[in-house]
Enzyme design. Structure first.
Site, PDB file in Angstrom:
ATOM      1  N   TYR A 147       0.793  -1.229   0.000  1.00  0.00           N
ATOM      2  CA  TYR A 147       0.000   0.000   0.000  1.00  0.00           C
ATOM      3  C   TYR A 147       0.827   1.281   0.000  1.00  0.00           C
ATOM      4  CZ  TYR A 147      -4.518  -2.264   0.489  1.00  0.00           C
ATOM      5  OH  TYR A 147      -5.658  -2.984   0.250  1.00  0.00           O
ATOM      6  N   LYS A 197       2.658 -15.575   2.782  1.00  0.00           N
ATOM      7  CA  LYS A 197       2.873 -16.439   1.614  1.00  0.00           C
ATOM      8  C   LYS A 197       4.382 -16.661   1.568  1.00  0.00           C
ATOM      9  CE  LYS A 197       1.568 -18.236  -2.440  1.00  0.00           C
ATOM     10  NZ  LYS A 197       0.593 -19.332  -2.658  1.00  0.00           N
ATOM     11  N   ASP A 230      -3.470 -18.460   0.699  1.00  0.00           N
ATOM     12  CA  ASP A 230      -4.427 -19.221  -0.120  1.00  0.00           C
ATOM     13  C   ASP A 230      -5.145 -20.276   0.724  1.00  0.00           C
ATOM     14  OD1 ASP A 230      -1.825 -20.211  -0.037  1.00  0.00           O
ATOM     15  OD2 ASP A 230      -1.804 -20.989  -2.086  1.00  0.00           O
ATOM     16  N   ASP A 254      -6.716  -6.985   3.773  1.00  0.00           N
ATOM     17  CA  ASP A 254      -7.823  -6.388   3.009  1.00  0.00           C
ATOM     18  C   ASP A 254      -8.708  -7.490   2.448  1.00  0.00           C
ATOM     19  OD1 ASP A 254      -9.317  -4.409   1.588  1.00  0.00           O
ATOM     20  OD2 ASP A 254      -8.195  -4.940  -0.224  1.00  0.00           O
ATOM     21  N   ASP A 258     -12.879  -8.996   3.679  1.00  0.00           N
ATOM     22  CA  ASP A 258     -14.125  -8.995   2.893  1.00  0.00           C
ATOM     23  C   ASP A 258     -14.753 -10.391   2.941  1.00  0.00           C
ATOM     24  OD1 ASP A 258     -14.102  -6.303   2.176  1.00  0.00           O
ATOM     25  OD2 ASP A 258     -14.355  -6.680   0.032  1.00  0.00           O
TER      26      ASP A 258
HETATM   27  C1  LIG Z   1     -10.540   1.616  -0.433  1.00  0.00           C
HETATM   28  C2  LIG Z   1      -9.317   0.853  -0.092  1.00  0.00           C
HETATM   29  C3  LIG Z   1      -8.120   1.767  -0.084  1.00  0.00           C
HETATM   30  C4  LIG Z   1      -9.435   0.119   1.249  1.00  0.00           C
HETATM   31  C5  LIG Z   1      -8.235  -0.787   1.482  1.00  0.00           C
HETATM   32  O1  LIG Z   1      -7.802  -1.466   0.546  1.00  0.00           O
HETATM   33  O2  LIG Z   1      -7.734  -0.782   2.597  1.00  0.00           O
HETATM   34  C6  LIG Z   1     -10.677  -0.734   1.437  1.00  0.00           C
HETATM   35  O3  LIG Z   1     -10.759  -1.775   0.536  1.00  0.00           O
HETATM   36  C7  LIG Z   1     -10.733  -1.233   2.870  1.00  0.00           C
HETATM   37  O4  LIG Z   1     -10.775  -2.442   3.048  1.00  0.00           O
HETATM   38  O5  LIG Z   1     -10.758  -0.398   3.781  1.00  0.00           O
HETATM   39 MG   LIG Z   2     -11.168  -3.645   1.473  1.00  0.00          MG
END
Ligand SMILES: CC(C)[C@H](C(=O)O)[C@@H](O)C(=O)O
Ligand SMILES: [Mg+2]
Ligand SMILES: NC(=O)c1ccc[n+]([C@@H]2O[C@H](COP(=O)([O-])OP(=O)(O)OC[C@H]3O[C@@H](n4cnc5c(N)ncnc54)[C@H](O)[C@@H]3O)[C@@H](O)[C@H]2O)c1
Length: 355
Positions: A147, A197, A230, A254, A258
């Site tokens: 990042y 990884k 993975d 990240d 999700d």
């Molecule tokens: C929007 C993006 C920069 C951010 C990240 O990748 O950290 C988002 O996906 C999150 O998870 O907060």
């Molecule tokens: Mg995210």
């Protein structure tokens, strides 16, 4: 004997509602914060985001950043336009605003709890859910890795183009986040899983592995596990109860979070805190989700993630009881959801009313 009474001065809260569903969910988080908080907040609202950028070319002026630093905490909705929106240069808001805040305010612990609340609907099978409670926290490194913007493009736009994004990992940066994760594991079920990884990313992977082994010596009471990223995807789908505290780098964190949201009731429930554990700058609280342009402005967004992020904010500021009360009330609300599709504000009203 006299008792000194300190007048409680209001805490300063910077509010960045942002783009898309950001303002809709932030309004509900503030509604709940107002009722739940034992302290008063003096709010400063910042109109940062796509609209301001398109109108003025400004993303995060230095003077605004300096002002934000003077607050006790930050509540953020979401920023960003439609993925690959032609009106916005790539990453202008993500890198220029959100990541700039995380980096400048030294938010090295990106804390993302995942708990399957009773009442929340998981897409996992009963066989998987029967293996145990899903209740883990991802400690995602927030200031390094892929990042940092360490890359470039040569011969751009030609068939010979070369593009790089180089992950930056420092011993200092890795150790402080790993140590934080061990501390959290010690306060939870005493299990830490390092995710990386190391079989391919041998340089960064080795650094993370060695530091985790070293720090582990200070925490003999915490069991340490290691998984490749993975394989984590497999276990998230087949046995997420195995996780307690996961520590990992910025990009893996990240992606994991999700999926973690998806298995614990959906992205509309996933909260996060960008924490500066040293308290040199304010920490920032925001839902894991983005600006959801596909449902923006329609009162379709679930504000629960933003509300639970406000609870993390209260907890960070030392109001653990008020934070726990919000969690409790969200749990009650979730257990009565019948899929009837309440509007964003209705969910916020219902949660605030229960408080
Ligand atoms: C929007 C993006 C920069 C951010 C990240 O990748 O950290 C988002 O996906 C999150 O998870 O907060
Ligand atoms: Mg995210
Ligand atoms: N922290 C942030 O500000 C943040 C986080 C992630 C993405 N983004 C940005 O947001 C924009 C959209 O990104 P994306 O589409 O990849 O991810 P997203 O999280 O915005 O949306 C993914 C899907 O989840 C749904 N969703 C998200 N939040 C929801 C909620 N509260 N209730 C119900 N459904 C919800 C959306 O409708 C969409 O279908 C991009 O510009 C991206 O860069 C910002």
């Amino acid at each position: 004997m006299g008792v000194t009474v300190h007048p409680t001065s209001p805490l300063r809260l910077a509010v960045i509602p942002g783009d898309g569903i950001g303002p809709e969910v932030t309004a509900e988080a503030l509604k709940v914060l107002e009722v739940a908080s034992p302290v008063k907040f003096e709010q400063t609202r910042y109109d940062l985001g796509a609209e301001r950028y398109l109108a003025t070319g400004e993303v995060l002026p230095d003077s605004v950043l300096a002002e934000i630093k003077e607050h006790d905490a930050i509540l953020l909705g979401a920023v960003g336009g439609k993925p690959n929106d032609p009106n916005l240069p790539p990453g202008i808001l993500e890198r220029g605003l959100l990541l700039k805040l995380r980096f400048e305010l030294d938010h090295y612990v990106n804390l993302r709890p995942s708990k399957l609340f009773p009442g929340a609907v998981s897409p996992l099978s009963d066989a998987v859910l029967g293996k145990g409670e899903i209740d883990f926290v991802v400690v995602r490194e927030g200031t390094e890795g892929l990042y940092v913007g360490n890359g470039g493009s040569m011969r751009t736009g030609t068939p010979a183009e070369v593009a790089t994004e180089v992950s930056l990992n420092t011993a200092y940066g890795v150790e402080r986040v790993v140590r934080d994760a061990f501390e959290r594991a010690r306060r939870r079920r005493r299990k830490l899983t390092l995710v990386h990884k190391t079989n391919v990313l041998v340089n960064a992977g080795s650094l993370w592995w060695r530091i985790t082994q070293d720090v582990a010596r200070d925490y003999p009471d915490v069991a340490v596990d290691y998984l490749h990223i993975d394989a984590v995807m497999i276990f998230m789908a087949t046995d997420p109860a195995r996780f307690d505290v996961i520590v990992t780098d910025n990009i893996f964190g990240d992606i994991i979070t999700d999926l973690a949201a998806a298995i614990t009731g959906g992205i509309g429930l996933a909260a996060s805190g960008n924490i500066n554990p040293d308290r040199t700058y304010p920490s920032m609280f925001e839902p894991v989700h983005g600006s959801a342009p596909d449902i923006a402005g329609q009162q379709k967004a679930d504000p629960t993630a933003a509300i639970l992020s406000a609870a993390l904010l209260l907890d960070h500021l030392g109001h653990a009881d008020a934070a726990a009360r919000i969690d409790e009330v969200v749990l009650a609300d979730l257990s009565e959801r019948d899929g009837s599709g309440r509007r964003t504000a209705e969910i916020g009203d219902a949660i605030a009313a229960r408080l």
